[in-house]
Enzyme design. Structure first.
Site, PDB file in Angstrom:
ATOM      1  N   HIS A  99      13.218 -16.075  15.433  1.00 44.68           N
ATOM      2  CA  HIS A  99      12.040 -16.607  14.725  1.00 44.68           C
ATOM      3  C   HIS A  99      11.573 -17.904  15.385  1.00 44.68           C
ATOM      4  CE1 HIS A  99      13.911 -14.574  10.952  1.00 44.68           C
ATOM      5  NE2 HIS A  99      12.902 -13.825  11.339  1.00 44.68           N
TER       6      HIS A  99
ATOM      7  N   LYS B 215      13.234  -8.543  -4.474  1.00 44.65           N
ATOM      8  CA  LYS B 215      14.213  -8.484  -3.392  1.00 44.65           C
ATOM      9  C   LYS B 215      14.875  -9.847  -3.248  1.00 44.65           C
ATOM     10  CE  LYS B 215      14.141  -7.374   1.426  1.00 44.65           C
ATOM     11  NZ  LYS B 215      13.197  -7.327   2.536  1.00 44.65           N
TER      12      LYS B 215
ATOM     13  N   ARG C  54      10.685  -6.800  18.368  1.00 48.10           N
ATOM     14  CA  ARG C  54      11.917  -6.796  19.153  1.00 48.10           C
ATOM     15  C   ARG C  54      12.097  -5.480  19.896  1.00 48.10           C
ATOM     16  NH1 ARG C  54      15.156  -8.348  13.933  1.00 48.10           N
ATOM     17  NH2 ARG C  54      13.634  -6.782  13.364  1.00 48.10           N
TER      18      ARG C  54
HETATM   19  O1  PNS Z   1      10.336 -10.629   7.734  1.00 51.85           O
HETATM   20  P1  PNS Z   1       9.772  -9.431   7.026  1.00 51.85           P
HETATM   21  O2  PNS Z   1      10.576  -9.134   5.799  1.00 51.85           O
HETATM   22  O3  PNS Z   1       9.599  -8.263   7.935  1.00 51.85           O
HETATM   23  O4  PNS Z   1       8.296  -9.846   6.523  1.00 51.85           O
HETATM   24  C1  PNS Z   1       7.487  -8.921   5.838  1.00 51.85           C
HETATM   25  C2  PNS Z   1       6.213  -9.612   5.302  1.00 51.85           C
HETATM   26  C3  PNS Z   1       6.559 -10.819   4.467  1.00 51.85           C
HETATM   27  C4  PNS Z   1       5.355 -10.037   6.456  1.00 51.85           C
HETATM   28  C5  PNS Z   1       5.465  -8.552   4.459  1.00 51.85           C
HETATM   29  O5  PNS Z   1       6.354  -7.963   3.568  1.00 51.85           O
HETATM   30  C6  PNS Z   1       4.287  -9.096   3.666  1.00 51.85           C
HETATM   31  O6  PNS Z   1       3.307  -9.556   4.227  1.00 51.85           O
HETATM   32  N1  PNS Z   1       4.399  -9.056   2.326  1.00 51.85           N
HETATM   33  C7  PNS Z   1       3.390  -9.557   1.413  1.00 51.85           C
HETATM   34  C8  PNS Z   1       2.750  -8.409   0.629  1.00 51.85           C
HETATM   35  C9  PNS Z   1       1.544  -7.850   1.349  1.00 51.85           C
HETATM   36  O7  PNS Z   1       0.646  -8.557   1.743  1.00 51.85           O
HETATM   37  N2  PNS Z   1       1.518  -6.516   1.533  1.00 51.85           N
HETATM   38  C10 PNS Z   1       0.401  -5.846   2.163  1.00 51.85           C
HETATM   39  C11 PNS Z   1       0.721  -5.391   3.554  1.00 51.85           C
HETATM   40  S1  PNS Z   1       1.525  -3.820   3.520  1.00 51.85           S
END
Ligand code: PNS
Length: 159
Positions: free
Chosen positions: A17, A41, A90
């Site tokens: 990150h 979660k 990745r």
């Molecule tokens: O590190 P991660 O867990 O892969 O991050 C995922 C994240 C936080 C980027 C994603 O879950 C997110 O943007 N969640 C917020 C809900 C949202 O906007 N959902 C619509 C897109 S499917």
């Protein structure tokens, strides 16, 4: 001002990150690290711990801010006046999930662009969940996470 958002769970931040944050911060005037608070979660680290660990890791980069958000990413972005999502890739296995999210975000708000940055090779094996596994079983997490956060992670897993 060009503002990008780097969203994620960051449970906890890893050197992978931090590498993306470093590189993306050079491409934008301001990079906001958005920590998703997902009540369904529960992670190992709570909201304020995750934010604090990231803040400590990025304190030498002047144009990076760290904030938590809940709900839809595009709403957070509207509040922050940003049109650009940064995501790290990745491996091919990341692609399908990321592709789907990028398309959904673009469907919800067509003015949003998702930019993917390839991981640096030395971090291609790294993930927050593998760091948690290593830490949980007492393995060495040096080089996996920023030095500044190592003691917090070890402490969290010490019973
Ligand atoms: O590190 P991660 O867990 O892969 O991050 C995922 C994240 C936080 C980027 C994603 O879950 C997110 O943007 N969640 C917020 C809900 C949202 O906007 N959902 C619509 C897109 S499917």
């Amino acid at each position: 001002m060009r503002i990008a958002i780097y969203p994620g769970s960051f449970d906890p931040i890893t050197n992978g990150h931090l590498d993306i944050i470093n590189r993306a911060s050079k491409l934008f005037d301001l990079l906001i690290v958005g920590v998703l608070i997902n009540p369904d979660k529960k992670g190992v680290f709570n909201e304020s711990e995750r934010v604090e660990l990231i803040k400590r890791s990025v304190k030498s980069i002047p144009n990076v801010e760290v904030e938590s958000f809940s709900g839809l990413l595009i709403n957070f972005m509207k509040n922050k006046n940003s049109k650009v999502i940064i995501k790290g890739l990745r491996a091919l296995s990341d692609f399908e999930y990321e592709f789907q999210m990028a398309l959904m975000n673009n469907k919800l708000d067509p003015s949003i662009e998702t930019l993917f940055m390839m991981t640096s090779t030395q971090y291609s094996y790294l993930s927050s969940s593998s760091v948690k596994q290593v830490a949980a079983f007492g393995g060495c997490i040096k080089d996996l996470v920023p030095d500044e956060v190592i003691p917090d992670i070890i402490k969290k897993f010490k019973k």
